[in-house]
Motif scaffolding. Structure first.
Motif, short mmCIF file in Angstrom:
data_model
loop_
_atom_site.label_atom_id
_atom_site.label_comp_id
_atom_site.label_asym_id
_atom_site.label_seq_id
_atom_site.Cartn_x
_atom_site.Cartn_y
_atom_site.Cartn_z
N GLY A 118 0.82 -1.21 0.00
CA GLY A 118 0.00 0.00 0.00
C GLY A 118 0.85 1.25 0.00
N GLU A 119 1.92 1.23 0.78
CA GLU A 119 2.84 2.38 0.82
C GLU A 119 3.54 2.55 -0.52
OE1 GLU A 119 4.83 5.62 2.66
OE2 GLU A 119 3.00 4.54 3.11
N PHE A 120 3.94 1.42 -1.13
CA PHE A 120 4.58 1.47 -2.44
C PHE A 120 3.64 2.10 -3.46
CE2 PHE A 120 5.14 -0.33 -6.66
CZ PHE A 120 6.45 0.03 -6.92
N THR A 121 2.39 1.66 -3.45
CA THR A 121 1.40 2.19 -4.40
C THR A 121 1.24 3.70 -4.21
OG1 THR A 121 0.25 0.09 -4.42
CG2 THR A 121 -0.99 1.99 -5.19
N ARG A 122 1.16 4.13 -2.97
CA ARG A 122 1.01 5.55 -2.68
C ARG A 122 2.21 6.34 -3.21
NH1 ARG A 122 2.64 9.27 0.66
NH2 ARG A 122 3.92 7.92 1.93
N LEU A 123 3.41 5.84 -2.97
CA LEU A 123 4.62 6.53 -3.43
C LEU A 123 4.73 6.49 -4.95
CD1 LEU A 123 7.16 5.30 -0.74
CD2 LEU A 123 6.15 7.57 -0.96
N PHE A 124 4.39 5.34 -5.54
CA PHE A 124 4.46 5.20 -6.99
C PHE A 124 3.53 6.21 -7.67
CE2 PHE A 124 3.56 3.15 -11.10
CZ PHE A 124 4.85 2.86 -11.52
N ASP A 125 2.34 6.39 -7.10
CA ASP A 125 1.38 7.34 -7.67
C ASP A 125 1.90 8.78 -7.62
OD1 ASP A 125 -0.36 5.30 -8.26
OD2 ASP A 125 -1.62 5.61 -6.49
N GLN A 126 2.78 9.07 -6.69
CA GLN A 126 3.32 10.43 -6.55
C GLN A 126 4.55 10.67 -7.43
OE1 GLN A 126 4.07 11.04 -2.40
NE2 GLN A 126 1.91 10.95 -1.84
N MET A 127 5.13 9.61 -7.99
CA MET A 127 6.35 9.74 -8.78
C MET A 127 6.06 10.35 -10.14
SD MET A 127 7.90 5.96 -8.02
CE MET A 127 9.55 6.14 -8.62
N SER A 128 7.08 11.01 -10.69
CA SER A 128 6.95 11.52 -12.05
C SER A 128 6.95 10.34 -13.02
CB SER A 128 8.11 12.45 -12.38
OG SER A 128 9.32 11.72 -12.48
#
Length: 82
Positions: free
Chosen positions: A45-55
């Motif tokens: 879940g944390e990975f998904t959240r961070l991935f969504d914020q990446m360029s």
């Protein structure tokens, strides 16, 4: 000079053997303490959240680092090689 070098190598060997023992201890502790499903789900879940914020460029770099090759067969199925 040779005695100094032998002494240095002996110190390096001792440090490496100590490091090896530490790694072996960590490995044995990991096998005794399996990771819980809830922990894995939380990390994903944390990975998904961070991935969504990446360029888009950073996402592309990450995907290229994780996936070595993708092949599509005649049957339109695919295989990925990590």
């Amino acid at each position: 000079m040779l005695k100094e070098r032998v002494g240095e190598l002996a110190e390096q060997e001792t440090a490496m053997l100590r490091r090896k023992a530490d790694i072996e201890d960590m490995r044995s502790n990991e096998s005794n303490n399996p990771v819980s499903l809830a922990h894995v789900q939380g990390m994903l879940g944390e990975f998904t959240r961070l991935f969504d914020q990446m360029s888009n460029e950073r996402k592309k770099q990450l995907v290229h680092a994780l996936i070595k090759e993708i092949s599509i067969t005649k049957e339109r199925t695919f295989e990925s090689y990590l």
